[in-house]
Every structure is written in C-alpha cells, then in structure tokens.
Enzyme design. Structure first.
Site, PDB file in Angstrom:
ATOM      1  N   THR A  13       0.837  -1.206   0.000  1.00 39.12           N
ATOM      2  CA  THR A  13       0.000   0.000   0.000  1.00 39.12           C
ATOM      3  C   THR A  13       0.874   1.259   0.000  1.00 39.12           C
ATOM      4  O   THR A  13       0.700   2.158  -0.837  1.00 39.12           O
ATOM      5  CB  THR A  13      -0.904   0.015   1.256  1.00 39.12           C
ATOM      6  OG1 THR A  13      -1.680  -1.193   1.264  1.00 39.12           O
ATOM      7  CG2 THR A  13      -1.824   1.215   1.265  1.00 39.12           C
ATOM      8  N   VAL A  14       1.836   1.303   0.903  1.00 40.55           N
ATOM      9  CA  VAL A  14       2.636   2.526   1.067  1.00 40.55           C
ATOM     10  C   VAL A  14       3.762   2.597   0.038  1.00 40.55           C
ATOM     11  O   VAL A  14       3.921   3.617  -0.657  1.00 40.55           O
ATOM     12  CB  VAL A  14       3.191   2.601   2.512  1.00 40.55           C
ATOM     13  CG1 VAL A  14       4.141   3.778   2.656  1.00 40.55           C
ATOM     14  CG2 VAL A  14       2.049   2.713   3.513  1.00 40.55           C
ATOM     15  N   LYS A 103       5.784   2.889  12.554  1.00 44.69           N
ATOM     16  CA  LYS A 103       5.685   3.370  13.960  1.00 44.69           C
ATOM     17  C   LYS A 103       5.913   2.260  14.966  1.00 44.69           C
ATOM     18  O   LYS A 103       6.426   2.511  16.051  1.00 44.69           O
ATOM     19  CB  LYS A 103       4.334   4.036  14.240  1.00 44.69           C
ATOM     20  CG  LYS A 103       3.130   3.155  14.008  1.00 44.69           C
ATOM     21  CD  LYS A 103       2.490   3.553  12.757  1.00 44.69           C
ATOM     22  CE  LYS A 103       1.576   2.586  12.131  1.00 44.69           C
ATOM     23  NZ  LYS A 103       1.021   3.097  10.889  1.00 44.69           N
ATOM     24  N   GLU A 127       8.254  11.113   9.384  1.00 48.63           N
ATOM     25  CA  GLU A 127       6.989  11.845   9.265  1.00 48.63           C
ATOM     26  C   GLU A 127       5.831  10.905   8.934  1.00 48.63           C
ATOM     27  O   GLU A 127       4.707  11.070   9.414  1.00 48.63           O
ATOM     28  CB  GLU A 127       7.137  12.903   8.160  1.00 48.63           C
ATOM     29  CG  GLU A 127       5.965  13.834   8.016  1.00 48.63           C
ATOM     30  CD  GLU A 127       5.775  14.717   9.232  1.00 48.63           C
ATOM     31  OE1 GLU A 127       6.568  15.620   9.440  1.00 48.63           O
ATOM     32  OE2 GLU A 127       4.808  14.487  10.001  1.00 48.63           O
ATOM     33  N   GLY A 132      -0.103  10.033   8.588  1.00 47.33           N
ATOM     34  CA  GLY A 132      -0.074  10.063   7.122  1.00 47.33           C
ATOM     35  C   GLY A 132       0.377  11.391   6.547  1.00 47.33           C
ATOM     36  O   GLY A 132       1.491  11.849   6.815  1.00 47.33           O
ATOM     37  N   GLU A 188      -4.193  -1.570   9.168  1.00 45.49           N
ATOM     38  CA  GLU A 188      -2.935  -2.295   9.312  1.00 45.49           C
ATOM     39  C   GLU A 188      -3.145  -3.746   8.884  1.00 45.49           C
ATOM     40  O   GLU A 188      -4.281  -4.255   8.941  1.00 45.49           O
ATOM     41  CB  GLU A 188      -2.474  -2.263  10.771  1.00 45.49           C
ATOM     42  CG  GLU A 188      -1.908  -0.927  11.213  1.00 45.49           C
ATOM     43  CD  GLU A 188      -0.622  -0.566  10.473  1.00 45.49           C
ATOM     44  OE1 GLU A 188       0.260  -1.420  10.352  1.00 45.49           O
ATOM     45  OE2 GLU A 188      -0.524   0.578  10.011  1.00 45.49           O
ATOM     46  N   ASP A 199      -1.783   0.721  17.819  1.00 40.32           N
ATOM     47  CA  ASP A 199      -1.222   1.602  16.788  1.00 40.32           C
ATOM     48  C   ASP A 199      -1.279   3.067  17.252  1.00 40.32           C
ATOM     49  O   ASP A 199      -0.296   3.807  17.141  1.00 40.32           O
ATOM     50  CB  ASP A 199      -2.026   1.405  15.487  1.00 40.32           C
ATOM     51  CG  ASP A 199      -1.612   2.355  14.394  1.00 40.32           C
ATOM     52  OD1 ASP A 199      -0.638   2.058  13.676  1.00 40.32           O
ATOM     53  OD2 ASP A 199      -2.254   3.420  14.258  1.00 40.32           O
ATOM     54  N   LYS A 203       1.852   5.717  18.119  1.00 38.49           N
ATOM     55  CA  LYS A 203       1.974   7.075  17.559  1.00 38.49           C
ATOM     56  C   LYS A 203       2.011   8.112  18.674  1.00 38.49           C
ATOM     57  O   LYS A 203       2.746   9.100  18.602  1.00 38.49           O
ATOM     58  CB  LYS A 203       0.802   7.351  16.611  1.00 38.49           C
ATOM     59  CG  LYS A 203       0.827   6.488  15.364  1.00 38.49           C
ATOM     60  CD  LYS A 203      -0.484   6.592  14.626  1.00 38.49           C
ATOM     61  CE  LYS A 203      -0.486   5.795  13.344  1.00 38.49           C
ATOM     62  NZ  LYS A 203      -1.847   5.642  12.787  1.00 38.49           N
TER      63      LYS A 203
HETATM   64  N1  LIG Z   1      -1.248   1.294   5.009  1.00 34.62           N
HETATM   65  C1  LIG Z   1      -1.236   2.512   5.538  1.00 34.62           C
HETATM   66  O1  LIG Z   1      -2.143   3.320   5.336  1.00 34.62           O
HETATM   67  C2  LIG Z   1      -0.098   2.941   6.398  1.00 34.62           C
HETATM   68  C3  LIG Z   1      -0.105   4.254   6.926  1.00 34.62           C
HETATM   69  C4  LIG Z   1       0.984   4.690   7.686  1.00 34.62           C
HETATM   70  C5  LIG Z   1       2.045   3.824   7.935  1.00 34.62           C
HETATM   71  N2  LIG Z   1       1.998   2.551   7.433  1.00 34.62           N
HETATM   72  C6  LIG Z   1       3.159   1.692   7.709  1.00 34.62           C
HETATM   73  O2  LIG Z   1       3.818   1.421   6.469  1.00 34.62           O
HETATM   74  C7  LIG Z   1       4.430   0.138   6.513  1.00 34.62           C
HETATM   75  C8  LIG Z   1       3.961  -0.676   5.305  1.00 34.62           C
HETATM   76  O3  LIG Z   1       2.558  -0.806   5.366  1.00 34.62           O
HETATM   77  P1  LIG Z   1       1.707  -1.286   4.097  1.00 34.62           P
HETATM   78  O4  LIG Z   1       0.276  -1.052   4.462  1.00 34.62           O
HETATM   79  O5  LIG Z   1       2.244  -0.675   2.849  1.00 34.62           O
HETATM   80  O6  LIG Z   1       2.016  -2.850   4.099  1.00 34.62           O
HETATM   81  P2  LIG Z   1       1.751  -3.886   2.905  1.00 34.62           P
HETATM   82  O7  LIG Z   1       0.703  -3.371   1.988  1.00 34.62           O
HETATM   83  O8  LIG Z   1       1.572  -5.203   3.550  1.00 34.62           O
HETATM   84  O9  LIG Z   1       3.143  -3.887   2.083  1.00 34.62           O
HETATM   85  C9  LIG Z   1       4.321  -4.448   2.584  1.00 34.62           C
HETATM   86  C10 LIG Z   1       5.316  -4.566   1.427  1.00 34.62           C
HETATM   87  O10 LIG Z   1       6.565  -4.998   1.937  1.00 34.62           O
HETATM   88  C11 LIG Z   1       6.949  -6.231   1.310  1.00 34.62           C
HETATM   89  N3  LIG Z   1       7.582  -7.039   2.354  1.00 34.62           N
HETATM   90  C12 LIG Z   1       7.129  -7.254   3.607  1.00 34.62           C
HETATM   91  N4  LIG Z   1       7.998  -7.984   4.308  1.00 34.62           N
HETATM   92  C13 LIG Z   1       9.021  -8.247   3.467  1.00 34.62           C
HETATM   93  C14 LIG Z   1      10.235  -8.971   3.582  1.00 34.62           C
HETATM   94  N5  LIG Z   1      10.588  -9.582   4.721  1.00 34.62           N
HETATM   95  N6  LIG Z   1      11.073  -9.035   2.523  1.00 34.62           N
HETATM   96  C15 LIG Z   1      10.734  -8.431   1.372  1.00 34.62           C
HETATM   97  N7  LIG Z   1       9.596  -7.718   1.180  1.00 34.62           N
HETATM   98  C16 LIG Z   1       8.754  -7.638   2.232  1.00 34.62           C
HETATM   99  C17 LIG Z   1       5.689  -6.843   0.735  1.00 34.62           C
HETATM  100  O11 LIG Z   1       6.036  -7.630  -0.395  1.00 34.62           O
HETATM  101  P3  LIG Z   1       4.896  -8.319  -1.320  1.00 34.62           P
HETATM  102  O12 LIG Z   1       4.253  -7.199  -2.063  1.00 34.62           O
HETATM  103  O13 LIG Z   1       5.647  -9.229  -2.216  1.00 34.62           O
HETATM  104  O14 LIG Z   1       3.955  -9.017  -0.378  1.00 34.62           O
HETATM  105  C18 LIG Z   1       4.901  -5.572   0.360  1.00 34.62           C
HETATM  106  O15 LIG Z   1       5.317  -5.125  -0.904  1.00 34.62           O
HETATM  107  C19 LIG Z   1       4.056  -0.444   7.878  1.00 34.62           C
HETATM  108  O16 LIG Z   1       5.097  -0.174   8.782  1.00 34.62           O
HETATM  109  C20 LIG Z   1       2.808   0.324   8.281  1.00 34.62           C
HETATM  110  O17 LIG Z   1       2.638   0.427   9.670  1.00 34.62           O
HETATM  111  C21 LIG Z   1       0.969   2.090   6.674  1.00 34.62           C
END
Ligand SMILES: NC(=O)c1ccc[n+]([C@@H]2O[C@H](COP(=O)([O-])OP(=O)(O)OC[C@H]3O[C@@H](n4cnc5c(N)ncnc54)[C@H](OP(=O)(O)O)[C@@H]3O)[C@@H](O)[C@H]2O)c1
Length: 318
Positions: A13-14, A103, A127, A132, A188, A199, A203
C-alpha cells in the site's frame, strides 16, 4: 538539478504509493526543489505479484541489493519489526539516510536506531509514521520549537475512526466497517493493532516524546480498544448530540506526563469530533499560542507516500 537515488524496501500500500506519487509528481518535486528523485531498486517478498505501476526490472527479493545498489536514501515500507530493523540497520551502517513509515519499529526500538544513525552521521525521517499526510512531526519538531506544549490530544488511527464514524452515523456493524477500511488500504495488516489501540498508542509515544522532549515508556500508556462499544452506546451518544472517538491524550502536569488511548464521548463542538472517517486530527495546547488543531488524511497509499517523499526531499537537501 541534484540527482538523488532512492532504494525502496516494500511495494505494498505505502511503497506502491511512493512509486505512483513519484511518477505523478516527480516534475513538481523537480521544479520546487531542484531535486530529481529516482528509484534504483524495490524490495518485495513475492516477485511474481502483479504490480501495474512498477518497472519489473527494479524489483528484487534481495534486501542487500536495495541498500547497496548505489542509492543515497533508503525508504522502508515493509512494516514489521525484525527484518525492518535489520534492513534499516544495514542502510545506516552503509551511511544512507532512511525514511520510514514504521511506527511499531520506532515505538519499540527507535532509540537504538537513532543512536546508530547519529554515530554514522545519517538521519532517520519518520513523518510517515504518524498521521499520514499531516506533517505533524515537522510541526512539533520545528514549527512549535519555541513553544512549550502543555497537552496533546489526537484521533491518530484512521481505521478505528472510520469504524466509529460509520457505526455512529450509519449504524454500520463493526465487522462491515472494518472490511471497508481494509478494502480501502488503510487498515494495518493486523487490524487488532488499530482497533485495540496499540497503533494509536505507538503514535502517541512518538508525538509525546517530541512534544515533551523526554523518553516515554510504552507501558505507561493506558490503552483501551473500541471492540467493546455496543450499538446502545452510539444511540446514547446521538441522543445527547455527541460522537464517540478513540482519543489519544498526553498531558503534562505536576504529577508528570499522563498518557492514554481510550474511547470517549465528545460534544460535536470538540475539534476531535470533526475528524470523520479515516481523517486524523491532532489538537496541541501550548503556553505561547493556546490551542491549535491540525487535520488531514491519516493513512492510505498516497497520503502516507507523500509524507515519505517529504522526508526524502528533506534528507536529500542535507
Ligand atoms: N497502510 C497505511 O495506510 C499505512 C499508513 C501509515 C504507515 N503505514 C506503515 O507502512 C508500513 C507498510 O505498510 P503497508 O500497508 O504498505 O504494508 P503492505 O501493503 O503489507 O506492504 C508491505 C510490502 O513490503 C513487502 N515485504 C514485507 N515484508 C518483506 C520482507 N521480509 N522481505 C521483502 N519484502 C517484504 C511486501 O512484499 P509483497 O508485495 O511481495 O507481499 C509488500 O510489498 C508499515 O510499517 C505500516 O505500519 C501504513
């Protein structure tokens, strides 16, 4: 034009949002800042997954390749603790600045990472880890640097606020509202972190440490989730012209700093009541200026990516 190369850890997602936003607004960034950002490689777990916006040649499953592939700055968007800490540690060791949205990692091992970064004379931007798109870290770190913060209240979790908004305004069930939040990409991976208040507490720790300039013990935060709120509570709130919000509070008084994340009934006039759906709000009270409220999209792909890229730009300027 200063050319800056970014190694991207994660393309969900991010991380996917970082790729899209850079494609969408790279020209704006170049014009405004004189910095030309490009991505050198992207770490994923499953290289066969469809990623329509992503150049396949950049994708790798080898974290070392990302961190060592000639990049200047590493962006961490994989989430989790152990691997994220190891990859960030390696980036720091190699003298790279880091921007992270993680976080959980910062709340658990931020101090060690910041120490390691200071020793290698690199910086960690975070940040994106709180609220966000809302630049609340910068507001606390620089905008309010000359003011003493007396209290901070916030709606810090977009998913729980989304659920409370739908349950309050449309009488939707908890499960249905959570499913919509997940489909929109701002819950999450493990939604219990959202709805049980962990969460928001992570924060709050990050914000309170900045606001009060002292290290906070996570276990000192009183945390209550929103699962137990029944439909009668929403009826009662509506009958009194109130809303229910999951409120994170940090106050400094003579007894020290008090911290909590608990559901509260709020009058409609409360600034936090005006944060609806996935919106976040932070209300800061200071000695010099009184109360100030900041609103914004607290989660989701592009809002969070925008905060990561803002950090990358700041790090690239140094
Ligand atoms: N989602 C939100 O709105 C949001 C907002 C603020 C902060 N965050 C923070 O941003 C971070 C990411 O969140 P997200 O929602 O983007 O998660 P996500 O959608 O699950 O994406 C995680 C990404 O990392 C890759 N990945 C995870 N573990 C890995 C590993 N061990 N080796 C290689 N690649 C790995 C995954 O690969 P694959 O694609 O191959 O599965 C995927 O591309 C988290 O710390 C979360 O707390 C998220």
């Amino acid at each position: 034009m200063k050319r800056v190369k970014v190694g991207l850890l994660g393309c969900g997602t991010v991380g996917g949002g970082v790729v899209r936003l850079l494609r969408q607004n790279g020209d704006v960034i170049r014009r405004r800042t004189g910095i030309d950002l490009s991505i050198t490689s992207i770490l994923v777990r499953d290289p066969m997954k469809e990623r329509p916006d992503v150049d396949d040649d950049l994708v790798t499953t080898d974290p070392r390749h990302v961190v060592s592939n000639g990049c200047d700055i590493v962006v961490e968007a994989i989430g989790g603790i152990a691997e994220a800490r190891a990859f960030i540690g390696e980036a720091i060791e190699r003298g790279k600045h880091v921007a992270t949205a993680n976080k959980s990692l910062l709340a658990l091992c931020g101090a060690g990472l910041f120490d390691a970064a200071a020793k290698r004379q690199v910086r960690i931007g975070y940040e994106a880890s709180v609220c966000g798109a809302l630049p609340i870290i910068r507001i606390l770190r620089s905008g309010l640097a000359a003011q003493r913060v007396t209290s901070l209240r916030g709606v810090l979790n977009g998913t729980s606020n989304f659920i409370l908004t739908l349950a309050g305004e449309e009488r939707m069930s908890f499960d249905d509202a959570l499913a919509i939040a997940q489909s929109k990409g701002f819950a999450e991976a493990d939604p219990s972190l959202d709805v049980d208040g962990v969460d928001a507490a992570q924060k709050l720790k990050i914000l309170a440490e900045l606001a009060f300039g002292t290290e906070i013990d996570f276990d000192d935060i009183e945390v209550q989730g929103i699962r137990g709120i029944d439909s009668a509570a929403f009826e009662r709130a509506a009958a009194h012209g109130q809303v229910i919000r999951h409120v994170a509070t940090a106050t400094r008084g003579c007894g020290g700093i008090r911290l909590s994340v608990v559901p509260e009934f709020l009058p409609a006039s409360d600034p936090l009541a005006r944060a609806r759906y996935e919106e976040n709000c932070v209300v800061i009270d200071t000695d010099a200026a009184g109360e100030m409220s900041f609103y914004g999209k607290g989660a989701g792909s592009l809002p969070t990516a925008s905060a990561l890229l803002a950090d990358v730009i700041e790090l690239a300027r140094t």
